[in-house]
Design an enzyme around this catalytic site. Sequence first.
Site: not given
Ligand code: P53
Length: 480
Positions: A184, A377
């Site tokens: 990301e 994801e």
């Molecule tokens: P969680 C939001 C905030 C932080 C990371 O998020 C994020 C996002 C969504 O775009 O990115 C991805 O765990 C990331 C993962 C993460 C997943 O979203 O806050 O690549 O590491 O766990 C889900 O619910």
Amino acid sequence: MADTTKRFPDGFLWGGATAANQCEGAYNVDGRGLANVDVTPHGKDRFAVVAGERKMLDFEDGYYYPAQTGIDFYHHYKEDIALFAEMGFKTFRMSIAWTRIFPNGDEEQPNEAGLAFYEEVFRTCQSYGIEPLVTITHFDCPIHLIKKYGGWRSRELIEFYKRLATTLFTRYKGLVKYWLTFNEINMILHLPFMGAGIVFDEGEDHDAAKYKAAHNELVASAWATKIAHEIDPEVKIGCMMAAGTYYPYSCRPEDVRAAQVDTQKELCFIDVQARGKYPNHALKDFERRGIDLGMTDEDAQLLAENTVDFISFSYYNTRTSAAPDTECERTQGNAFAGPKNPYLKSSEWGWALDPLGFRITLNDMYDRYQKPLFVVENGLGAKDTVEEDGSVNDDYRIDYLRAHIEAMRDAVVEDGVDLMGYTTWGPIDLVSAGTGEMSKRYGFIYVDRDDAGNGTLARSKKKSFDWYKKVIASNGSDLA
Ligand code: P53
């Protein structure tokens, strides 16, 4: 009944995705060094820390740090991968903890214990016919590189990353075919400590620091692409972004223009990785604001000559844009704040639910780049209840995934989007990146651990486990 007219292409890579810091634990064993992701606490200061506003470069009293233990994948990987294999995974996305390979980040020689660990993980995957899909850095930056060089602000990190990438491509030649350079990459704009090891100095121009760091990551990514192809022409390198189309809040031109600007900002880095140069709007913007990326002629040539083989992204939801003077309800506090879309319901964590938006996003990405896509994801973070007999009836998760896989199938089968595969986020429960919670669960496999670190870490199958197994076995034609 399975609808066999709506099958995904043969060889479609079904699987699940994780990140080292959210599952491995074992943060201080076998020579591993400390990273930004380790010292990111659960609780009220987490957002300030990941946003680079609150400096925390070591463990502090009074905080709980969930990454120290994660779900202890480090010691459970054989059991976990066996469960993934039982579901029929064709691929498993995971990431490397940089500090297992180079504990400080700037050593000359790698740490053999770290290299041996990942080799074992990859061999375990391959023994089941599971193709590893490996993110070189998933929000991961050695603390030493932050203290000594200021994180990705510094060009010196390019050399250290090159060393890491070269070490990995050489050691795992023949074991790993699919690599992602940075998780990301647009997250630098939203969570700069997490995305690039940036803690802001007082009075510092935040955007200047973020874009400089992003530029250095883009150069490092292009180097990795070049090196990987030299070492093994068979490997495929992808970029990775937090995707989700921006909808204009209304058809008022000012709202449409706001959505266009947001889109251009988020896609700017992928434009560079996929098309080989910065878009003009970005160059104009940097010039206007006096942002100096430190770009050299060599950088420009490297970026142009080493674009990625495929484009990967996470999709959780679409976003909405409005002009500053548009009257609307706005959400705040998470990575992507903005106007609330009145047509969409939200998850327990306030994330909009939009399966059709997934089809729209897939089409937008394919229209723009015309390169193979990979969804790495997607999933629903939700609270689960363990029944007395130990079962977890997560029908809400099945419903979410079914609707999203249907939308993805429409994009592939009806619209002709070229898609390599799909990995759900967190096939096994793991620590949330956004909140540090365990209770925000994504898994088909339940892990007995709570937000305060209590629990046995025992694994058990949820209802969604057998459902996803059937989806994969039918190559996406049986979603019932
Ligand atoms: P969680 C939001 C905030 C932080 C990371 O998020 C994020 C996002 C969504 O775009 O990115 C991805 O765990 C990331 C993962 C993460 C997943 O979203 O806050 O690549 O590491 O766990 C889900 O619910």
